[in-house]
Scaffold this motif. Structure first.
Motif, PDB file in Angstrom:
ATOM      1  N   TYR A 178       0.338  10.062   8.218  1.00  0.00           N
ATOM      2  CA  TYR A 178      -0.624  10.684   7.297  1.00  0.00           C
ATOM      3  C   TYR A 178      -0.961   9.750   6.146  1.00  0.00           C
ATOM      4  O   TYR A 178      -2.138   9.542   5.812  1.00  0.00           O
ATOM      5  N   VAL A 179       0.055   9.154   5.557  1.00  0.00           N
ATOM      6  CA  VAL A 179      -0.165   8.229   4.441  1.00  0.00           C
ATOM      7  C   VAL A 179      -1.030   7.046   4.877  1.00  0.00           C
ATOM      8  O   VAL A 179      -1.976   6.666   4.193  1.00  0.00           O
ATOM      9  N   GLU A 239      -3.134   6.920   7.350  1.00  0.00           N
ATOM     10  CA  GLU A 239      -4.486   7.365   7.678  1.00  0.00           C
ATOM     11  C   GLU A 239      -5.288   7.641   6.402  1.00  0.00           C
ATOM     12  O   GLU A 239      -6.473   7.346   6.316  1.00  0.00           O
ATOM     13  N   GLN A 240      -4.615   8.180   5.402  1.00  0.00           N
ATOM     14  CA  GLN A 240      -5.295   8.466   4.136  1.00  0.00           C
ATOM     15  C   GLN A 240      -5.691   7.163   3.432  1.00  0.00           C
ATOM     16  O   GLN A 240      -6.772   7.057   2.859  1.00  0.00           O
ATOM     17  N   LEU A 241      -4.800   6.184   3.525  1.00  0.00           N
ATOM     18  CA  LEU A 241      -5.102   4.876   2.951  1.00  0.00           C
ATOM     19  C   LEU A 241      -6.325   4.271   3.630  1.00  0.00           C
ATOM     20  O   LEU A 241      -7.182   3.667   2.975  1.00  0.00           O
ATOM     21  N   ARG A 242      -6.418   4.463   4.910  1.00  0.00           N
ATOM     22  CA  ARG A 242      -7.586   3.948   5.634  1.00  0.00           C
ATOM     23  C   ARG A 242      -8.857   4.648   5.159  1.00  0.00           C
ATOM     24  O   ARG A 242      -9.885   4.000   4.953  1.00  0.00           O
ATOM     25  N   THR A 243      -8.788   5.950   4.975  1.00  0.00           N
ATOM     26  CA  THR A 243      -9.948   6.691   4.458  1.00  0.00           C
ATOM     27  C   THR A 243     -10.371   6.134   3.106  1.00  0.00           C
ATOM     28  O   THR A 243     -11.560   5.882   2.869  1.00  0.00           O
TER      29      THR A 243
END
Lengths: 192, 192
Positions: free
Chosen positions: B133-134, B136-140
């Motif tokens: 999750y972390v 993926e959020q960083l990628r966003t």
DNA sequence: GTGATTTCTTAATCTACCTTAAGTTTTTTG
DNA sequence: CAAAAAACTTAAGGTAGATTAAGAAATCAC
């Protein structure tokens, strides 16, 4: 304080007895935020994960004055700067209240204590993170494959309950476009 | 079959005794894929989560012929179409081998069995999903706030071990740009 | 309630990135 | 090893979305 919502949120995934409920609730701290209050300011340590009881929060990343909205959290949602919460890093994200908002906060220390004493909560957080990961990955897919107008449609569906209550500037910063361009997307839609 | 890598991967987060190790390994199925083989084809049920022992996998979303790469998985990574694995839905993603690849697969049924028999694995998956999750959020955040050239730099850092081994077309589809544009980014960088 | 601030809209200009296309290099396959 | 297929490069022209600016509408703050 009303723990109904948060207990219901948890008992959707794991069942609790009275002792577990009480212990869990004893670890929570209630907090009230007014519109524009910072729940978390970038740079400071992020010690808590917050559960929204009423109101709306917005998490955003600030890059030289420009803002990218990472998520909105409404009633029944959990929110934090996960990376910094888990790894005890200074926060990348800011979290602010968009209206009068009441949250229940679980500190990292208390979360650790909870997981140690009642390992069944591991399952709860496993499911929460699993869902968060899936949601975030879906967002990546859409960001890569859809034009802004369609991402806007999806946004309105996903955040239906609040899409009327937040500004277009904030929506635009979630979609990764300028407010001006969102305005023109909406104008085109209206002229159909 | 060599279970060293996967056990080491798990024991980074939770400690296991011999009985737990044996039970866990008994649930795994070894699979070998040649270059271009599909580990998962969009539309079919996604029954397994895969751990890469050797080789490289690529997960991508296909939208009318265009591909968006969601992730690459190299040695020591877990990969699946999480949404479809968990919710028993037809897969949105395709997963293919980019070279001769050996994986250990855990089926949903066996994962359920594992979590039921040894709840301590809840903690392991909680941490895995938390990290996913972390990431993926960083990628966003980066997708929203950085231009393509900087996202490319970050990509090369994140996937340093494999950025030489995959095609630019695949990198471009991860970054959300065309191969032609990536080519021009690289040409500019080379002329500095 | 009113002035100040912020948001929204519209429109002109600009740019990051896309599309198409054609040539070149590399990889794959029989 | 040769032919075919795929990947990469370069360049011209096109478009989604950015920027700037200025006026109108809404919201905020005293």
């Amino acid at each position: 304080m009303n723990y109904d919502l948060i207990l219901f949120n948890i008992e959707k995934h794991i069942s609790l007895d009275e002792r577990e409920r009480n212990f869990f609730c004893s670890l929570l701290k209630e907090k009230q935020f007014s519109k524009k209050d910072f729940v978390l300011a970038g740079g400071q340590l992020c010690r808590n994960i917050s559960f929204v009881n009423t109101g709306i929060l917005r998490a955003f990343f600030n890059h030289d004055g420009k803002e990218s909205t990472i998520m909105f959290a409404m009633k029944d949602w959990w929110i934090t700067d996960m990376n910094c919460f888990i790894n005890r890093q200074p926060a990348m994200l800011n979290i602010v209240a968009l209206e009068e908002t009441e949250v229940l906060q679980l500190s990292k220390e208390n979360m650790d204590k909870l997981l140690l004493n009642f390992p069944k909560f591991e399952k709860f957080f496993r499911i929460i993170f699993q869902n968060a990961y899936v949601r975030e990955q879906l967002r990546t897919i859409q960001n890569l494959s859809l034009p802004a107008a369609e991402r806007y449609d999806n946004f309105c569906t996903k955040y239906e309950r609040i899409s009327q209550m937040i500004t277009q500037k904030q929506i635009a910063s979630y979609l990764g476009i300028t407010p001006e361009f969102l305005s023109s997307i909406r104008a085109k839609k209206a002229n159909l």
